[in-house]
Design an enzyme around this catalytic site. Sequence first.
Site, PDB file in Angstrom:
ATOM      1  N   ARG A   1      -0.490   9.878  -1.314  1.00  0.00           N
ATOM      2  CA  ARG A   1       0.193   8.609  -1.031  1.00  0.00           C
ATOM      3  C   ARG A   1       0.958   8.769   0.273  1.00  0.00           C
ATOM      4  O   ARG A   1       1.046   9.860   0.825  1.00  0.00           O
ATOM      5  CB  ARG A   1       1.070   8.122  -2.205  1.00  0.00           C
ATOM      6  CG  ARG A   1       1.760   9.121  -3.054  1.00  0.00           C
ATOM      7  CD  ARG A   1       2.809   9.939  -2.390  1.00  0.00           C
ATOM      8  NE  ARG A   1       3.765   9.130  -1.660  1.00  0.00           N
ATOM      9  CZ  ARG A   1       4.537   9.556  -0.692  1.00  0.00           C
ATOM     10  NH1 ARG A   1       4.455  10.834  -0.292  1.00  0.00           N
ATOM     11  NH2 ARG A   1       5.380   8.778  -0.080  1.00  0.00           N
ATOM     12  N   GLY A   2       1.507   7.648   0.765  1.00  0.00           N
ATOM     13  CA  GLY A   2       2.115   7.660   2.090  1.00  0.00           C
ATOM     14  C   GLY A   2       1.075   7.155   3.088  1.00  0.00           C
ATOM     15  O   GLY A   2      -0.084   7.590   3.061  1.00  0.00           O
ATOM     16  N   ALA A   3       1.495   6.217   3.949  1.00  0.00           N
ATOM     17  CA  ALA A   3       0.533   5.501   4.791  1.00  0.00           C
ATOM     18  C   ALA A   3      -0.352   6.421   5.647  1.00  0.00           C
ATOM     19  O   ALA A   3      -1.590   6.321   5.585  1.00  0.00           O
ATOM     20  CB  ALA A   3       1.282   4.488   5.653  1.00  0.00           C
TER      21      ALA A   3
ATOM     22  N   ARG B   1      -5.777   0.531  -1.560  1.00  0.00           N
ATOM     23  CA  ARG B   1      -4.385   0.039  -1.565  1.00  0.00           C
ATOM     24  C   ARG B   1      -4.255  -0.955  -0.399  1.00  0.00           C
ATOM     25  O   ARG B   1      -4.763  -0.689   0.691  1.00  0.00           O
ATOM     26  CB  ARG B   1      -3.365   1.187  -1.423  1.00  0.00           C
ATOM     27  CG  ARG B   1      -3.374   2.135  -2.628  1.00  0.00           C
ATOM     28  CD  ARG B   1      -2.219   3.129  -2.580  1.00  0.00           C
ATOM     29  NE  ARG B   1      -0.943   2.505  -2.904  1.00  0.00           N
ATOM     30  CZ  ARG B   1       0.231   3.123  -2.745  1.00  0.00           C
ATOM     31  NH1 ARG B   1       0.277   4.356  -2.256  1.00  0.00           N
ATOM     32  NH2 ARG B   1       1.355   2.509  -3.058  1.00  0.00           N
TER      33      ARG B   1
ATOM     34  N   GLN C   1       9.543   8.727  -5.719  1.00  0.00           N
ATOM     35  CA  GLN C   1       9.082   9.600  -4.621  1.00  0.00           C
ATOM     36  C   GLN C   1      10.246  10.394  -4.016  1.00  0.00           C
ATOM     37  O   GLN C   1      10.053  11.508  -3.546  1.00  0.00           O
ATOM     38  CB  GLN C   1       8.422   8.764  -3.518  1.00  0.00           C
ATOM     39  CG  GLN C   1       7.070   8.187  -3.857  1.00  0.00           C
ATOM     40  CD  GLN C   1       7.189   6.786  -4.424  1.00  0.00           C
ATOM     41  OE1 GLN C   1       8.194   6.422  -5.028  1.00  0.00           O
ATOM     42  NE2 GLN C   1       6.150   5.991  -4.245  1.00  0.00           N
TER      43      GLN C   1
ATOM     44  N   ASP D   1       4.846   1.275   6.147  1.00  0.00           N
ATOM     45  CA  ASP D   1       3.447   1.104   5.740  1.00  0.00           C
ATOM     46  C   ASP D   1       2.705   0.143   6.647  1.00  0.00           C
ATOM     47  O   ASP D   1       1.489   0.231   6.801  1.00  0.00           O
ATOM     48  CB  ASP D   1       3.366   0.642   4.293  1.00  0.00           C
ATOM     49  CG  ASP D   1       3.630   1.810   3.369  1.00  0.00           C
ATOM     50  OD1 ASP D   1       4.804   2.154   3.183  1.00  0.00           O
ATOM     51  OD2 ASP D   1       2.647   2.414   2.895  1.00  0.00           O
TER      52      ASP D   1
ATOM     53  N   ASN E   1       7.795  -1.421   3.897  1.00  0.00           N
ATOM     54  CA  ASN E   1       7.954  -0.031   3.452  1.00  0.00           C
ATOM     55  C   ASN E   1       8.287  -0.068   1.961  1.00  0.00           C
ATOM     56  O   ASN E   1       8.424  -1.144   1.360  1.00  0.00           O
ATOM     57  CB  ASN E   1       9.039   0.682   4.268  1.00  0.00           C
ATOM     58  CG  ASN E   1       9.058   2.184   4.010  1.00  0.00           C
ATOM     59  OD1 ASN E   1       8.015   2.834   4.090  1.00  0.00           O
ATOM     60  ND2 ASN E   1      10.211   2.741   3.696  1.00  0.00           N
ATOM     61  N   LYS E   2       8.441   1.076   1.383  1.00  0.00           N
ATOM     62  CA  LYS E   2       8.671   1.208  -0.059  1.00  0.00           C
ATOM     63  C   LYS E   2       9.756   0.252  -0.561  1.00  0.00           C
ATOM     64  O   LYS E   2      10.784   0.069   0.083  1.00  0.00           O
ATOM     65  CB  LYS E   2       9.048   2.668  -0.349  1.00  0.00           C
ATOM     66  CG  LYS E   2       9.362   3.014  -1.787  1.00  0.00           C
ATOM     67  CD  LYS E   2       8.266   2.593  -2.756  1.00  0.00           C
ATOM     68  CE  LYS E   2       6.902   3.087  -2.377  1.00  0.00           C
ATOM     69  NZ  LYS E   2       5.813   2.379  -3.103  1.00  0.00           N
TER      70      LYS E   2
HETATM   71  O1  MRU Z   1       3.679   4.038  -2.522  1.00  0.00           O
HETATM   72  P1  MRU Z   1       3.780   5.136  -1.509  1.00  0.00           P
HETATM   73  O2  MRU Z   1       4.411   6.381  -2.033  1.00  0.00           O
HETATM   74  O3  MRU Z   1       2.455   5.386  -0.819  1.00  0.00           O
HETATM   75  O4  MRU Z   1       4.768   4.547  -0.400  1.00  0.00           O
HETATM   76  C1  MRU Z   1       5.046   5.335   0.741  1.00  0.00           C
HETATM   77  C2  MRU Z   1       6.046   4.734   1.642  1.00  0.00           C
HETATM   78  O5  MRU Z   1       6.527   3.641   1.452  1.00  0.00           O
HETATM   79  C3  MRU Z   1       6.353   5.522   2.891  1.00  0.00           C
HETATM   80  O6  MRU Z   1       7.666   5.307   3.307  1.00  0.00           O
HETATM   81  C4  MRU Z   1       5.397   5.074   4.009  1.00  0.00           C
HETATM   82  O7  MRU Z   1       4.075   5.114   3.581  1.00  0.00           O
HETATM   83  C5  MRU Z   1       5.542   5.921   5.220  1.00  0.00           C
HETATM   84  S1  MRU Z   1       5.039   7.590   4.948  1.00  0.00           S
HETATM   85  C6  MRU Z   1       5.163   8.451   6.399  1.00  0.00           C
END
Ligand code: MRU
Length: 328
Positions: free
Chosen positions: A46-48, A80, A174, A215, A225-226
């Site tokens: 996970r994470g963009a 996603r 997270q 994201d 973002n999250k």
């Molecule tokens: O749902 P996730 O864990 O994929 O969400 C991740 C985030 O919101 C991060 O802040 C974002 O992807 C940037 S990661 C460098």
Amino acid sequence: MSVEPIRWRDDALELLDQRRLPREAVYVTCRSASEVAAAIRDMVVRGAPAIGVAAAFGMALAVRRGDSLDAAANELRSARPTAINLAWAVDRMLRARGNLAEAQAMFREDVEGNHRIGRFGAELLGRSATVLTHCNAGALATAGYGTALGVIRSAVEQGKEIAVFADETRPYLQGARLTAWELQQDGIDVTLITDSMAGHFFQQRKFDAVFVGADRIAANGDTANKIGTYTLAVLANAHQIPFYVAAPISTVDLATPNGAAIPIEERSAREVTEIGGTRIAPEGVAVRHPAFDVTPARLITAIVTDRGVLRAPYEQSLRRSASGDTDR
Ligand code: MRU
């Protein structure tokens, strides 16, 4: 930094299973694009930036197996919806006809870009600073080093005294599971708080800056973002603390005019009604679970990219930085 979230071994993609951290560090092996898409959907990775790089290797796996590249692209792209890095990576791999060397180049570019983000961002921090972060925008969310946590790492490497407050990041945790663990691995000073404690610590003037990842950054600077990020931006604004977004230029989506046009993923109600598999809410209760929110550009002090620190008006600074990039 020893955390290796994504690795290519023996003609297969190995993903550090982030669902099981911090209890155990085990890898999931993917041998097809479908397996990579499932790993992205299920949050193994996970994470963009990380899901973009993983998808790039998924495209390479499709070619190696003789599977349809277009079908693989569709399946990966739809795994996603919010992080633009996923579609960006898949489109780049389509142009490269699924060449493994292209996926490997994207991996290297992501790590190098994060080091640049780190150096640019570290200049925004004083000799001694306490930084609030949300979710996990670290090595685990990228090919390595991290974006928001890359800034922290870079500042620490420069000898600055940095303390980090990590929001636990309900509902998927997270911050508690990943950011706390990742920073501990590096011996960086980290304090875990619940999301609801942030306002209290702002009031106590605990933070010098907020650094979060992204994201998708729309053409006007509005940033997805999250979930919970917007709340922190409002708090930072109310307390006049700088609020920084750290992200590679591949997270900028000039084709999306503003935050209202960013698709927000809705995830399973169970991630809200359960913690660690234990039900905490009554059966039958209505639940909402938007996994991301949008912070309006006016609340963002600066966007730290691998091409420099961008300031408002973001329409201009983002367009200038992202143009010359043939991928958009
Ligand atoms: O749902 P996730 O864990 O994929 O969400 C991740 C985030 O919101 C991060 O802040 C974002 O992807 C940037 S990661 C460098």
